[in-house]
Design an enzyme around this catalytic site. Structure first.
Site, short mmCIF file in Angstrom:
data_model
loop_
_atom_site.label_atom_id
_atom_site.label_comp_id
_atom_site.label_asym_id
_atom_site.label_seq_id
_atom_site.Cartn_x
_atom_site.Cartn_y
_atom_site.Cartn_z
N GLU A 53 -6.66 4.49 7.86
CA GLU A 53 -6.50 5.94 7.58
C GLU A 53 -7.76 6.50 6.92
OE1 GLU A 53 -2.80 5.40 5.52
OE2 GLU A 53 -1.91 4.79 7.42
N HIS B 234 -9.28 0.90 4.90
CA HIS B 234 -8.01 1.15 5.58
C HIS B 234 -8.23 2.07 6.78
CE1 HIS B 234 -3.94 2.36 6.46
NE2 HIS B 234 -3.58 1.26 5.85
N ASN C 133 0.87 -1.18 0.00
CA ASN C 133 0.00 0.00 0.00
C ASN C 133 0.91 1.23 0.00
OD1 ASN C 133 -1.82 2.03 0.45
ND2 ASN C 133 -2.44 1.34 2.50
P1 13P Z 1 3.23 0.19 7.75
O1 13P Z 1 3.74 -1.09 7.10
O2 13P Z 1 3.97 1.40 7.30
O3 13P Z 1 3.09 0.06 9.22
O4 13P Z 1 1.73 0.39 7.18
C1 13P Z 1 0.85 -0.66 7.22
C2 13P Z 1 -0.34 -0.28 6.42
O5 13P Z 1 -1.07 0.62 6.77
C3 13P Z 1 -0.61 -1.01 5.16
O6 13P Z 1 -1.86 -0.73 4.68
#
Ligand code: 13P
Length: 249
Positions: A96, A94, A9
């Site tokens: 976020e 996700h 991602n």
């Molecule tokens: P990180 O691998 O940077 O912790 O992010 C994980 C993520 O949100 C993948 O969608």
């Protein structure tokens, strides 16, 4: 046998030329051919990414989409538009998107439905926040997320679904769930699907772990019986690191 999957991602990173460059670097890596590899660049670079990967096994996913097929939704992108340019999968839910754009499981249920109707596969993300883990409600939270967004689906639609358990406290923090914590949650998720559907459905779905996966910890996490791969953020932006994770099986 469930598919082993590693998906990168890329979040809001990389210009078009940087996207093509990173894809070219990835294509030069020796990637384990048993593993399905996805990358998810930003919307504006999806077409370029699709074109750059046509002669490779790398597949392209989008990071989000709107739930409607078309209409007056300024700034939004539909499943049909993604499908039309050769995108095969979309990441939905996700953390976020949930935290910064107010996405709820009710909304995600609509998005999942729209994606599947358009023929896209879905990488569905979910997972608890730190407070929820501390208060020991993480299993309830995950159960609620999955049942609201996915458990109205027909069993025949599940082959188009990939699950990605991403505990929010492990995303971008450098703190991973331990292999035992990941396995415990993944086994729980599979048991929920078994209860709601059946063995075939539960045993067929790939469940990825996401949250600070790095070359140094991938092998141990992927070795867990119910962990079928990873959804990788930061470490997917470096070709060597991402390849090392893909080859971590
Ligand atoms: P990180 O691998 O940077 O912790 O992010 C994980 C993520 O949100 C993948 O969608």
């Amino acid at each position: 046998m469930r598919k082993q999957i590693v998906a990168g991602n890329w979040k809001m990173n990389k210009t078009e030329s940087e996207t093509i460059q990173l894809i070219n670097e990835l294509k030069q890596q020796d990637l384990n051919s048993e593993v399905e590899v996805f990358i998810a660049p930003t919307y504006v670079n999806l077409s370029a990414a699709v074109k750059s990967t046509t002669s490779s096994e790398i597949r392209i996913a989008a990071q989000n989409m709107h739930q409607s097929a078309s209409g007056a939704y300024t700034g939004e992108i539909s499943a049909g538009m993604l499908q039309d340019i050769g995108v095969e999968h979309v990441i939905l839910g996700h953390s976020e998107r949930r935290a910064y754009f107010g996405e709820t499981d009710e909304l995600l249920k609509e998005k999942v439905k729209a994606a599947l109707e358009a023929g896209l596969g879905v990488i569905f993300c979910f997972g608890e926040e730190l407070e929820e883990r501390k208060s020991d409600t993480h299993f309830d939270v995950v159960k609620q997320q999955l049942s609201t967004a996915l458990f109205d689906l027909d069993a025949t639609q599940w082959p188009q679904i990939v699950l990605a358990y991403e505990p929010v406290w492990a995303i971008g923090t450098g703190e991973t769930a331990s292999p035992e914590q990941a396995q415990e949650m993944h086994a729980f998720i599979r048991s929920l699907i078994r209860e709601h559907y059946d063995y075939a459905c539960a045993d067929g779905v790939s469940i990825l772990y996401g949250g600070s996966v790095k070359p140094a910890n991938a092998t141990e996490i992927f070795a867990q019986a119910d962990v079928d791969g990873g959804l990788i953020g930061g470490a997917s932006l470096q070709a060597e690191d991402f390849a090392a994770i893909v080859n971590g099986f």
